[in-house]
Design a protein around this motif. Structure first.
Motif, PDB file in Angstrom:
ATOM      1  N   PRO A 220     -27.911   7.737  15.007  1.00 15.92           N
ATOM      2  CA  PRO A 220     -27.891   6.725  13.940  1.00 15.92           C
ATOM      3  C   PRO A 220     -26.675   5.796  14.021  1.00 15.92           C
ATOM      4  O   PRO A 220     -26.751   4.644  13.585  1.00 15.92           O
ATOM      5  N   MET A 221     -25.572   6.270  14.593  1.00 19.58           N
ATOM      6  CA  MET A 221     -24.390   5.411  14.742  1.00 19.58           C
ATOM      7  C   MET A 221     -24.677   4.210  15.632  1.00 19.58           C
ATOM      8  O   MET A 221     -23.966   3.217  15.586  1.00 19.58           O
TER       9      MET A 221
ATOM     10  N   LEU B  80     -16.061   0.317  14.310  1.00 23.47           N
ATOM     11  CA  LEU B  80     -15.818   1.480  15.157  1.00 23.47           C
ATOM     12  C   LEU B  80     -16.260   2.725  14.405  1.00 23.47           C
ATOM     13  O   LEU B  80     -15.756   3.016  13.311  1.00 23.47           O
ATOM     14  N   TYR B  81     -17.239   3.433  14.972  1.00 28.66           N
ATOM     15  CA  TYR B  81     -17.731   4.672  14.369  1.00 28.66           C
ATOM     16  C   TYR B  81     -17.124   5.854  15.112  1.00 28.66           C
ATOM     17  O   TYR B  81     -16.946   5.811  16.330  1.00 28.66           O
ATOM     18  N   GLN B  82     -16.837   6.891  14.390  1.00 20.47           N
ATOM     19  CA  GLN B  82     -16.378   8.121  15.015  1.00 20.47           C
ATOM     20  C   GLN B  82     -17.027   9.304  14.314  1.00 20.47           C
ATOM     21  O   GLN B  82     -16.905   9.448  13.092  1.00 20.47           O
ATOM     22  N   ARG B  83     -17.713  10.128  15.106  1.00 25.11           N
ATOM     23  CA  ARG B  83     -18.296  11.347  14.541  1.00 25.11           C
ATOM     24  C   ARG B  83     -17.237  12.430  14.602  1.00 25.11           C
ATOM     25  O   ARG B  83     -16.719  12.759  15.677  1.00 25.11           O
TER      26      ARG B  83
ATOM     27  N   TRP C 274     -21.869  16.632  11.083  1.00 23.26           N
ATOM     28  CA  TRP C 274     -22.331  16.088   9.804  1.00 23.26           C
ATOM     29  C   TRP C 274     -21.360  15.104   9.147  1.00 23.26           C
ATOM     30  O   TRP C 274     -21.633  14.602   8.070  1.00 23.26           O
ATOM     31  N   LEU C 275     -20.252  14.822   9.781  1.00 30.35           N
ATOM     32  CA  LEU C 275     -19.246  13.955   9.157  1.00 30.35           C
ATOM     33  C   LEU C 275     -18.870  12.815  10.099  1.00 30.35           C
ATOM     34  O   LEU C 275     -18.577  13.050  11.271  1.00 30.35           O
ATOM     35  N   TRP C 276     -18.905  11.572   9.577  1.00 30.79           N
ATOM     36  CA  TRP C 276     -18.518  10.435  10.417  1.00 30.79           C
ATOM     37  C   TRP C 276     -17.603   9.472   9.663  1.00 30.79           C
ATOM     38  O   TRP C 276     -17.573   9.466   8.421  1.00 30.79           O
ATOM     39  N   LEU C 277     -16.884   8.686  10.426  1.00 31.97           N
ATOM     40  CA  LEU C 277     -15.982   7.671   9.880  1.00 31.97           C
ATOM     41  C   LEU C 277     -16.352   6.314  10.456  1.00 31.97           C
ATOM     42  O   LEU C 277     -16.866   6.235  11.576  1.00 31.97           O
TER      43      LEU C 277
ATOM     44  N   ALA D 268     -15.248   3.470   5.965  1.00 33.72           N
ATOM     45  CA  ALA D 268     -16.283   4.257   5.297  1.00 33.72           C
ATOM     46  C   ALA D 268     -16.249   5.675   5.837  1.00 33.72           C
ATOM     47  O   ALA D 268     -15.842   5.906   6.983  1.00 33.72           O
ATOM     48  N   VAL D 269     -16.663   6.594   5.000  1.00 29.46           N
ATOM     49  CA  VAL D 269     -16.823   7.970   5.433  1.00 29.46           C
ATOM     50  C   VAL D 269     -18.230   8.408   5.016  1.00 29.46           C
ATOM     51  O   VAL D 269     -18.699   8.039   3.932  1.00 29.46           O
TER      52      VAL D 269
END
Lengths: 70, 156, 385
Positions: A31-32, C290-293, C297-300, C343-344
């Motif tokens: 989904p990212m 920029l996304y970071q897992r 179950w948790l992402w930033l 965002a979280v």
């Protein structure tokens, strides 16, 4: 308008290449990696920027109209 | 209808042992489901495959799922979390998928008791079920014929 | 030889029950796939957004000039997606906006009567998956506001090809607005209207197992009363006049998007839009996310956006009383805007009875060089069945 048509024709020509077999799309399915914002988030952003900036549109949505705020 | 035999490709069981689909499938009709843990459409098949497995388990036919392109540990923990009841193999490096030219997940194969590929399709659907039913009936008829020397018309 | 019939009989006895089971009821389509579901809710999502805006603009009569543009917005949204059979999906979406501020509408600008405007919409979209590769969507909606009504209708077709490596999309939208006009002194004018016709073309292409790109072009043609009628414009004579806008606007937007998977379980999104219209406004907007897992179950997510526009050709803060086109609207002025945010999110899958449960919280700060600052807080909660 001619330049737009040429650009779109070029985009269509380079597109359509079968580059990534469907069973090798594990990362793309995350989904990212979704190119579109989540639908309610997309509206939030569209409203925030569309109402406060002279520029709008380009993401499948109309640039203007639909509320008294623009 | 595609009628090819399976290549001899080394896969893994969930506890890391080597396994080959052509050997596991020999002598019985098998419905093979190729899938991946990240695939939403694959997840929609889990319940139907579990019911199919329950219906044919111990009845001379089998359901075997093959997770494609993912590490054994990823697949094993996913299968455990989802409590998937049917047999699982892992094709981590796409060896089987590439050898049979199968680039999609989910994909469904039906193998006859002689190891031939009787059906090849996408998601597990009515077409796949019909092909599997036919393979089960054909296998049963063949068993009866071998045992009695006479064709078993009732089974068809 | 005499044993053969016995063996055969034993085999038949063993096979009889399983055979009936295997090729009969137990392998029946309904037994394996379950009963057909004519209608099922697929997902429910909600999002609540709070905006806190401060700043000044010459179009506002709340003090000044420039007048106060302070306002707050409460924006709840609800979305329900339902599947009807195998090939049809419906989407019901209800966004609301409650704006409280110094000059949110004409009466408030003059009398500070209520200082609150409520607005709401109901939108329904239905998508028909005609083939595995082709889908068609129609949508329609109604928007209601204190002195304002709007209808919208539209349709879109998407088609994927080259083994789903590429998808093209074409959409057409039509928006029709009616509202009560007021002059800058709060006198009610006639009912006025406007329309917007919009066409979009998009192409999405997988570029590698870790990269996907998208190109989009949209054109919007607007006709009618294109302002709110009560925006003020300072005149060179020292008094205030009304805003005078053209009755037609042709707007073009070109968008490019790219998403790149990062090996440390992250993703980088890049967005760029070039915009140009026949009011003389050109703008460049760019955004990087920029996304970071952090776990399964948790992402930033970190966001930076910059927008630069040159302003419409008739923007002024000291207009000639005889000008045929004039605006002092700070949104149409030259400025640079930046957004910083984060965002979280929590993304839980495979919970019993649910395919997914997720929630996110985000904060963004929007800052404009012509005196506008906004703090945006947003939270979402959704389930997929």
């Amino acid at each position: 308008m001619r330049r737009i048509a040429v650009l779109l024709a070029l985009a269509a020509a380079v597109g359509g290449c079968a580059i990534v077999p469907q069973n090798r799309r594990a990362h793309l399915a995350d989904p990212m990696m979704s190119l579109q914002d989540e639908s309610l988030e997309a509206y939030r952003k569209q409203k925030l920027y569309g109402v406060r900036e002279g520029a709008a549109g380009g993401d499948g949505a109309s640039a203007g109209g639909g509320c008294g705020c623009q | 209808m595609t009628r090819t035999t399976l290549p001899a490709v080394d896969l893994q069981t969930l506890d890391g042992k080597p396994a080959r689909l052509d050997e596991l499938a020999r002598g019985r009709p098998v419905l093979v489901s190729l899938w991946a843990t990240w695939c939403d459409a694959c997840a929609r098949e889990f319940d139907a495959l579990a019911r199919l497995d329950e219906a044919v388990r111990g009845e001379g036919a089998a359901v075997i799922a093959i997770a494609v392109g993912e590490p054994l540990s990823t697949v094993a923990s996913f299968v455990q979390r989802r409590a998937l009841p049917y047999p699982q193999l892992v094709d981590e490096h796409f060896q089987l998928a590439d050898a049979i030219g199968q680039t999609r997940v989910p994909a469904t194969l039906v193998l006859g008791r002689d190891g031939r590929v009787l059906y090849r399709g996408g998601a597990f659907d009515q077409g796949a079920l019909m092909a599997f039913r036919a393979a089960v009936a054909e296998a049963r008829a063949a068993v009866v014929t071998e045992a009695t020397g006479r064709p078993d018309h009732a089974a068809r | 030889m005499t044993r053969r019939p016995l063996v055969a009989a034993a085999l038949l006895a063993i096979l009889a029950t399983p055979t009936r089971t295997a090729s009969g009821d137990a392998l029946d389509s309904a037994a394996i796939f379950g009963p057909p579901q004519p209608y099922a809710i697929e997902s429910i999502k909600t999002r609540y957004t709070h905006l806190d805006q401060r700043g000044h603009g010459y179009q506002s009569q709340a003090g000044g000039p420039p007048g106060d543009e302070a306002l707050t917005v409460e924006q709840p949204q609800l979305e329900v997606i339902a599947r009807q059979g195998e090939h049809i999906v419906h989407r019901l979406w209800v966004p609301l906006d409650v704006v409280t501020g110094a000059s949110p509408d004409a009466l408030d600008a003059i009398s500070s009567a209520s200082r609150t405007t409520e607005a709401g919409s109901i939108e329904i979209a239905s998508t028909w998956q005609a083939t595995r590769a082709t889908a068609a969507t129609v949508h329609g909606g109604f928007h209601l506001e204190e002195n304002y009504r709007s209808y919208d209708v539209g349709g879109a077709v998407t088609h994927s090809f080259a083994d789903d490596n590429a998808t093209i999309a074409v959409s057409l939208n039509q928006v029709m607005d009616w509202f009560d006009g007021y002059d800058i002194r709060g006198n009610r004018l006639d009912r006025v209207g406007r329309s917007a016709t919009n066409v979009n073309l998009g192409l999405t292409q997988l570029l590698s197992p870790t990269t996907v790109g998208h190109l989009d072009y949209g054109v919007t043609l607007q006709n009618g009363t294109l302002g709110n009628t009560w925006n003020a414009v300072p005149l060179a004579s020292g008094t205030l006049g009304g805003e005078l806008l053209p009755a037609f606007r042709q707007r073009h937007a070109f968008v490019g998007r790219l998403a790149q998977w990062l090996p440390w379980k992250g993703a980088l999104h890049a967005y760029y839009r070039f915009y140009v219209d026949d009011w003389g406004l050109r703008a460049h907007s760019a955004e990087v996310q920029l996304y970071q897992r952090l776990s399964a179950w948790l992402w930033l997510r970190l966001t930076y956006r910059v927008h630069q526009q040159n302003g419409v050709s008739f923007f002024t803060t000291a207009a000639s009383p005889t000008a045929t086109r004039r605006t002092a609207d700070s949104d149409l002025a030259p400025f640079i805007a930046q957004t910083f945010g984060g965002a979280v999110g929590v993304d839980l899958r495979m919970i019993p009875r649910l395919r997914q449960l997720y929630a996110d919280f985000s904060y963004e700060r929007y800052v404009r060089t012509n005196d506008l600052q906004i703090d945006v807080y947003s939270a979402a909660l959704g389930v997929r069945f």
